[in-house]
Design an enzyme around this catalytic site. Sequence first.
Site, PDB file in Angstrom:
ATOM      1  N   ALA A  17       7.984 -12.665  -6.466  1.00 22.86           N
ATOM      2  CA  ALA A  17       7.710 -13.963  -7.284  1.00 22.86           C
ATOM      3  C   ALA A  17       8.318 -15.263  -6.915  1.00 22.86           C
ATOM      4  O   ALA A  17       7.944 -16.270  -7.026  1.00 22.86           O
ATOM      5  CB  ALA A  17       8.327 -13.692  -8.627  1.00 22.86           C
ATOM      6  N   GLU A  28       3.093 -14.021   5.870  1.00 24.36           N
ATOM      7  CA  GLU A  28       3.341 -13.613   4.181  1.00 24.36           C
ATOM      8  C   GLU A  28       2.476 -12.589   3.923  1.00 24.36           C
ATOM      9  O   GLU A  28       1.373 -12.360   4.477  1.00 24.36           O
ATOM     10  CB  GLU A  28       2.714 -14.839   3.538  1.00 24.36           C
ATOM     11  CG  GLU A  28       2.861 -14.794   2.098  1.00 24.36           C
ATOM     12  CD  GLU A  28       2.428 -16.034   1.424  1.00 24.36           C
ATOM     13  OE1 GLU A  28       2.389 -17.175   2.037  1.00 24.36           O
ATOM     14  OE2 GLU A  28       2.233 -15.946   0.277  1.00 24.36           O
ATOM     15  N   ASN A  62       7.350 -10.541   2.141  1.00 22.41           N
ATOM     16  CA  ASN A  62       6.946 -10.498   0.785  1.00 22.41           C
ATOM     17  C   ASN A  62       7.869 -10.851   0.154  1.00 22.41           C
ATOM     18  O   ASN A  62       9.009 -10.225  -0.505  1.00 22.41           O
ATOM     19  CB  ASN A  62       6.338  -8.890   0.377  1.00 22.41           C
ATOM     20  CG  ASN A  62       5.879  -8.850  -1.159  1.00 22.41           C
ATOM     21  OD1 ASN A  62       5.718  -9.918  -1.724  1.00 22.41           O
ATOM     22  ND2 ASN A  62       5.214  -7.884  -1.270  1.00 22.41           N
ATOM     23  N   TYR A  99       0.215  -2.593  -7.681  1.00 25.47           N
ATOM     24  CA  TYR A  99       0.904  -2.361  -6.787  1.00 25.47           C
ATOM     25  C   TYR A  99       1.080  -0.910  -6.071  1.00 25.47           C
ATOM     26  O   TYR A  99       1.657  -0.586  -4.915  1.00 25.47           O
ATOM     27  CB  TYR A  99       2.395  -2.544  -6.986  1.00 25.47           C
ATOM     28  CG  TYR A  99       2.665  -4.175  -7.378  1.00 25.47           C
ATOM     29  CD1 TYR A  99       2.146  -5.303  -6.737  1.00 25.47           C
ATOM     30  CD2 TYR A  99       2.968  -4.220  -8.776  1.00 25.47           C
ATOM     31  CE1 TYR A  99       2.256  -6.490  -7.315  1.00 25.47           C
ATOM     32  CE2 TYR A  99       3.184  -5.631  -9.451  1.00 25.47           C
ATOM     33  CZ  TYR A  99       2.664  -6.646  -8.420  1.00 25.47           C
ATOM     34  OH  TYR A  99       3.015  -7.916  -9.039  1.00 25.47           O
ATOM     35  N   ARG A 115      -5.512 -13.137  -9.382  1.00 27.84           N
ATOM     36  CA  ARG A 115      -4.666 -12.856 -10.572  1.00 27.84           C
ATOM     37  C   ARG A 115      -4.320 -14.188 -11.121  1.00 27.84           C
ATOM     38  O   ARG A 115      -4.961 -15.042 -11.137  1.00 27.84           O
ATOM     39  CB  ARG A 115      -3.523 -12.229 -10.026  1.00 27.84           C
ATOM     40  CG  ARG A 115      -3.602 -10.905  -9.270  1.00 27.84           C
ATOM     41  CD  ARG A 115      -2.424 -10.206  -8.806  1.00 27.84           C
ATOM     42  NE  ARG A 115      -1.452  -9.749  -9.934  1.00 27.84           N
ATOM     43  CZ  ARG A 115      -0.294  -9.493  -9.881  1.00 27.84           C
ATOM     44  NH1 ARG A 115       0.350  -9.370  -8.782  1.00 27.84           N
ATOM     45  NH2 ARG A 115       0.339  -9.078 -10.899  1.00 27.84           N
ATOM     46  N   ARG A 171       6.563   0.566 -10.505  1.00 30.77           N
ATOM     47  CA  ARG A 171       6.131  -0.624 -11.251  1.00 30.77           C
ATOM     48  C   ARG A 171       4.865  -0.880 -11.040  1.00 30.77           C
ATOM     49  O   ARG A 171       4.150  -1.131 -10.194  1.00 30.77           O
ATOM     50  CB  ARG A 171       6.811  -1.780 -10.396  1.00 30.77           C
ATOM     51  CG  ARG A 171       6.804  -3.143 -10.911  1.00 30.77           C
ATOM     52  CD  ARG A 171       6.804  -4.001  -9.772  1.00 30.77           C
ATOM     53  NE  ARG A 171       6.909  -5.497 -10.174  1.00 30.77           N
ATOM     54  CZ  ARG A 171       6.802  -6.316  -9.056  1.00 30.77           C
ATOM     55  NH1 ARG A 171       6.839  -6.226  -7.827  1.00 30.77           N
ATOM     56  NH2 ARG A 171       6.481  -7.898  -9.661  1.00 30.77           N
ATOM     57  N   PRO A 223      11.989  -9.943  -4.826  1.00 29.31           N
ATOM     58  CA  PRO A 223      12.639  -9.530  -5.955  1.00 29.31           C
ATOM     59  C   PRO A 223      11.644  -8.351  -6.667  1.00 29.31           C
ATOM     60  O   PRO A 223      10.367  -8.542  -6.522  1.00 29.31           O
ATOM     61  CB  PRO A 223      12.721 -10.348  -7.161  1.00 29.31           C
ATOM     62  CG  PRO A 223      12.022 -11.571  -6.464  1.00 29.31           C
ATOM     63  CD  PRO A 223      12.145 -11.327  -5.002  1.00 29.31           C
ATOM     64  N   ASN A 224      12.104  -7.212  -7.200  1.00 30.52           N
ATOM     65  CA  ASN A 224      11.354  -6.193  -7.708  1.00 30.52           C
ATOM     66  C   ASN A 224      10.274  -5.258  -6.840  1.00 30.52           C
ATOM     67  O   ASN A 224       9.924  -4.271  -7.413  1.00 30.52           O
ATOM     68  CB  ASN A 224      10.266  -6.722  -8.994  1.00 30.52           C
ATOM     69  CG  ASN A 224      11.111  -7.711  -9.988  1.00 30.52           C
ATOM     70  OD1 ASN A 224      12.009  -7.009 -10.399  1.00 30.52           O
ATOM     71  ND2 ASN A 224      10.763  -8.680 -10.275  1.00 30.52           N
ATOM     72  N   HIS A 255       1.375  -9.906   0.636  1.00 32.48           N
ATOM     73  CA  HIS A 255       1.296  -9.224  -0.770  1.00 32.48           C
ATOM     74  C   HIS A 255       0.479  -8.160  -0.855  1.00 32.48           C
ATOM     75  O   HIS A 255      -0.713  -8.068  -0.314  1.00 32.48           O
ATOM     76  CB  HIS A 255       0.799 -10.364  -1.519  1.00 32.48           C
ATOM     77  CG  HIS A 255       1.491 -11.720  -1.663  1.00 32.48           C
ATOM     78  ND1 HIS A 255       2.691 -11.747  -2.274  1.00 32.48           N
ATOM     79  CD2 HIS A 255       1.283 -12.776  -0.820  1.00 32.48           C
ATOM     80  CE1 HIS A 255       3.130 -12.932  -1.829  1.00 32.48           C
ATOM     81  NE2 HIS A 255       2.239 -13.547  -1.082  1.00 32.48           N
TER      82      HIS A 255
END
Length: 145
Positions: free
Chosen positions: A76, A97, A73, A22, A106, A17, A9-10, A99
């Site tokens: 969330a 995985e 990725n 990012y 964060r 964004r 998502p996103n 990111h």
Amino acid sequence: MDLLLINGPNLNLVGKREPSIYGSQTLDEIQDDLFTFASQLGAKLKCFQSNSEGDMIDCIQKSVGSIDGIIINAGAYTHTSIALRDALLGVAIPYVEVHLSNIYSREEFRHKSFLSDKALGLVSGFGSNSYRLALQGIVNYLKQV
Ligand code: DQA
């Protein structure tokens, strides 16, 4: 060697964004670079993006028999989805995985990942280069097994 990149998502908004977190490259630009990099490494890459957890799970389930390794990725959903974890473990395809940001530098709610303990590896914090590093890592691993 057939690889699948899944973005959650996103991540379709990457480039627009929160660019200070990012980066300014779009997902299409990142993927175009990865197609070239994968072929240089002797691998074939497919890309999938969805904002829906169920569609991501369907995509993982459909990869059985045609995909040797997954780069994911999960956005969330990384921090919330036992269902995605179960899907990845259910198909037993090795996965890395990824990111863009360093999730451990964060907010605390991003420090929990339901995917990392069963992943082949985790790349986090190198911007779009995280995907390249993950691709290189999974190709090297699959060449050895
Ligand atoms: C992300 C980090 C997640 O915490 C966040 O929800 C994202 C993007 C990253 O690539 O840095 O959507 O996975």
